[in-house]
Design a protein around this motif. Structure first.
Motif, PDB file in Angstrom:
ATOM      1  N   PRO A 176       2.047   5.862  -7.665  1.00 42.38           N
ATOM      2  CA  PRO A 176       0.801   5.345  -8.242  1.00 42.38           C
ATOM      3  C   PRO A 176       1.014   4.860  -9.677  1.00 42.38           C
ATOM      4  CG  PRO A 176       0.486   7.515  -7.226  1.00 42.38           C
ATOM      5  CD  PRO A 176       1.962   7.281  -7.303  1.00 42.38           C
ATOM      6  N   ASP A 177       0.095   4.056 -10.160  1.00 40.58           N
ATOM      7  CA  ASP A 177       0.205   3.519 -11.516  1.00 40.58           C
ATOM      8  C   ASP A 177       0.331   4.630 -12.550  1.00 40.58           C
ATOM      9  OD1 ASP A 177      -0.002   0.977 -10.491  1.00 40.58           O
ATOM     10  OD2 ASP A 177      -2.155   0.777 -10.901  1.00 40.58           O
ATOM     11  N   GLU A 178      -0.433   5.707 -12.374  1.00 42.72           N
ATOM     12  CA  GLU A 178      -0.418   6.788 -13.358  1.00 42.72           C
ATOM     13  C   GLU A 178       0.939   7.487 -13.410  1.00 42.72           C
ATOM     14  OE1 GLU A 178      -4.431   5.795 -12.024  1.00 42.72           O
ATOM     15  OE2 GLU A 178      -2.597   6.367 -10.947  1.00 42.72           O
ATOM     16  N   ASP A 231      13.432  -5.313 -10.625  1.00 42.08           N
ATOM     17  CA  ASP A 231      12.176  -4.626 -10.851  1.00 42.08           C
ATOM     18  C   ASP A 231      12.392  -3.115 -10.712  1.00 42.08           C
ATOM     19  OD1 ASP A 231       9.630  -3.665 -10.982  1.00 42.08           O
ATOM     20  OD2 ASP A 231       8.933  -4.576  -9.115  1.00 42.08           O
ATOM     21  N   ASP A 283       0.833  -1.201   0.000  1.00 39.52           N
ATOM     22  CA  ASP A 283       0.000   0.000   0.000  1.00 39.52           C
ATOM     23  C   ASP A 283       0.871   1.256   0.000  1.00 39.52           C
ATOM     24  OD1 ASP A 283      -2.231  -1.572   0.049  1.00 39.52           O
ATOM     25  OD2 ASP A 283      -2.562  -1.410   2.208  1.00 39.52           O
ATOM     26  N   TRP A 300       3.806   5.974 -12.610  1.00 40.58           N
ATOM     27  CA  TRP A 300       4.733   5.007 -13.185  1.00 40.58           C
ATOM     28  C   TRP A 300       4.615   4.966 -14.705  1.00 40.58           C
ATOM     29  CZ3 TRP A 300       9.125   3.138 -12.433  1.00 40.58           C
ATOM     30  CH2 TRP A 300       9.580   1.989 -13.087  1.00 40.58           C
ATOM     31  N   GLU A 301       3.426   5.190 -15.236  1.00 44.87           N
ATOM     32  CA  GLU A 301       3.244   5.229 -16.690  1.00 44.87           C
ATOM     33  C   GLU A 301       4.026   6.369 -17.322  1.00 44.87           C
ATOM     34  OE1 GLU A 301      -0.926   5.411 -17.427  1.00 44.87           O
ATOM     35  OE2 GLU A 301      -1.329   3.376 -16.682  1.00 44.87           O
ATOM     36  N   THR A 334      10.579   3.321  -6.582  1.00 41.65           N
ATOM     37  CA  THR A 334       9.810   3.575  -5.367  1.00 41.65           C
ATOM     38  C   THR A 334      10.722   3.761  -4.171  1.00 41.65           C
ATOM     39  OG1 THR A 334       7.982   2.244  -6.257  1.00 41.65           O
ATOM     40  CG2 THR A 334       7.948   2.703  -3.894  1.00 41.65           C
ATOM     41  N   LEU A 349       8.101   5.151 -16.798  1.00 44.36           N
ATOM     42  CA  LEU A 349       8.616   3.979 -17.509  1.00 44.36           C
ATOM     43  C   LEU A 349       9.238   4.280 -18.869  1.00 44.36           C
ATOM     44  CD1 LEU A 349       9.021   0.949 -17.353  1.00 44.36           C
ATOM     45  CD2 LEU A 349       6.717   0.631 -18.273  1.00 44.36           C
ATOM     46  N   ARG A 362      10.428  -0.601 -11.024  1.00 48.59           N
ATOM     47  CA  ARG A 362       9.431   0.141 -10.253  1.00 48.59           C
ATOM     48  C   ARG A 362       9.758   0.078  -8.767  1.00 48.59           C
ATOM     49  NH1 ARG A 362       2.857   0.139 -10.986  1.00 48.59           N
ATOM     50  NH2 ARG A 362       2.395   1.567  -9.257  1.00 48.59           N
ATOM     51  N   SER A 376       3.895   1.517  -1.207  1.00 49.03           N
ATOM     52  CA  SER A 376       4.510   1.627  -2.524  1.00 49.03           C
ATOM     53  C   SER A 376       3.551   2.244  -3.526  1.00 49.03           C
ATOM     54  CB  SER A 376       4.960   0.243  -3.004  1.00 49.03           C
ATOM     55  OG  SER A 376       5.975  -0.275  -2.167  1.00 49.03           O
ATOM     56  N   LYS A 377       2.271   1.869  -3.450  1.00 45.77           N
ATOM     57  CA  LYS A 377       1.270   2.422  -4.367  1.00 45.77           C
ATOM     58  C   LYS A 377       1.042   3.903  -4.101  1.00 45.77           C
ATOM     59  CE  LYS A 377      -0.316  -0.945  -7.050  1.00 45.77           C
ATOM     60  NZ  LYS A 377      -0.422  -0.824  -8.531  1.00 45.77           N
TER      61      LYS A 377
END
Length: 274
Positions: free
Chosen positions: A14-16, A41, A7, A18-19, A47, A22, A43, A9-10
């Motif tokens: 957040p996914d957005e 990894d 949690d 990381w997009e 993080t 990357l 990500r 890490s998120k």
């Protein structure tokens, strides 16, 4: 990885976010002679870097629950710093804001703040801290306090000497419509930045100077605008790694400042989606 750490890490990445990160990461290339180790990894490593910036912890105290060693995280941080990842990430987030019309070009505001430094390059005696060694953070924001350009110097560098590099460092940002933009309409600053040479230089670049004149105008006159850059600097100091400088290399401290600026911009972008 424990649920609590997952949690965290998120929340940190957040996914957005990381997009956006990357596509900017350097690709791994095997050595021609063979051997070498493919990256872990990425990500998880990214993080971990964000955690160090946010918490202010030493690399050696990085919790193992992030799934990467402190040595790996620090090594990747130095590689990413070398390829300019933090500056490119900052610009990528600004592009997203600009495409949504969320960069306010009506004016730019500039200011600086000093922090104590333990050692290293880009340090100097702080004239307002009994000559103790320190570094200075220079920030230029848009009219709403969104950081557009940042820099680091020794604490003894006069604020005015960072003005030109900051303005020249404003990236060309996407617009909602039309070409990219990098020039604000006005430049707001306190009297520390005032000089006839600066006024002429700004005029040549089509910038309207709103700089307090020493002995004539009080810097408080900029109060209804100045609080925005002060808030921006406060946002940056919310990343505890910036409150006291431990990095020996000035480029590493600037890297943390650049990442903090990118994350500050991303927070505004994230609010637009809620």
């Amino acid at each position: 990885m424990p649920a609590v750490s997952a949690d965290l890490s998120k929340r940190l990445v957040p996914d957005e976010l990381w997009e956006l990160v990357l596509p900017l990461l350097p690709s791994f290339a095997a050595r021609p002679q063979g051997g070498g180790t493919a990256p872990r990894d990425e990500r998880a490593v990214f993080t971990a870097v964000v955690y160090v910036l946010t918490s202010g912890c030493a690399w050696r105290h990085l919790p193992p629950t992030f799934g990467t060693s402190s040595a790996t995280a620090h090594r990747r941080f130095t590689v990413w710093t070398g390829v300019g990842l933090w500056r490119r990430l900052h610009r990528a987030v600004l592009d997203e804001l600009g495409a949504r019309g969320e960069v306010d070009w009506t004016s730019a505001i500039v200011d600086a703040a000093a922090v104590r430094a333990k050692r290293g390059s880009l340090t100097g005696p702080n004239p307002v801290d009994r000559g103790k060694k320190g570094s200075k953070l220079h920030v230029l924001s848009d009219a709403q306090g969104v950081p557009l350009a940042v820099a680091v110097s020794g604490a003894n560098l006069h604020d005015s000497l960072a003005l030109k590099p900051l303005i020249l460092g404003i990236p060309a940002v996407r617009s909602r419509r039309g070409p990219r933009r990098r020039r604000p309409v006005k430049l707001r600053a306190d009297k520390a930045y005032f000089s006839a040479e600066h006024l002429s230089w700004l005029r040549e670049r089509g910038l309207v100077a709103r700089i307090a004149r020493p002995g004539i105008e009080s810097g408080e006159r900029l109060g209804r605008h100045r609080w925005k850059i002060e808030r921006s600097i406060a946002w940056l100091f919310g990343y505890r790694r910036l409150t006291i400088r431990y990095e020996r290399k000035g480029s590493y401290f600037l890297a943390f400042l650049g990442l903090a600026a990118a994350l500050t911009c991303y927070k505004k972008l994230a609010k637009l989606a809620t």
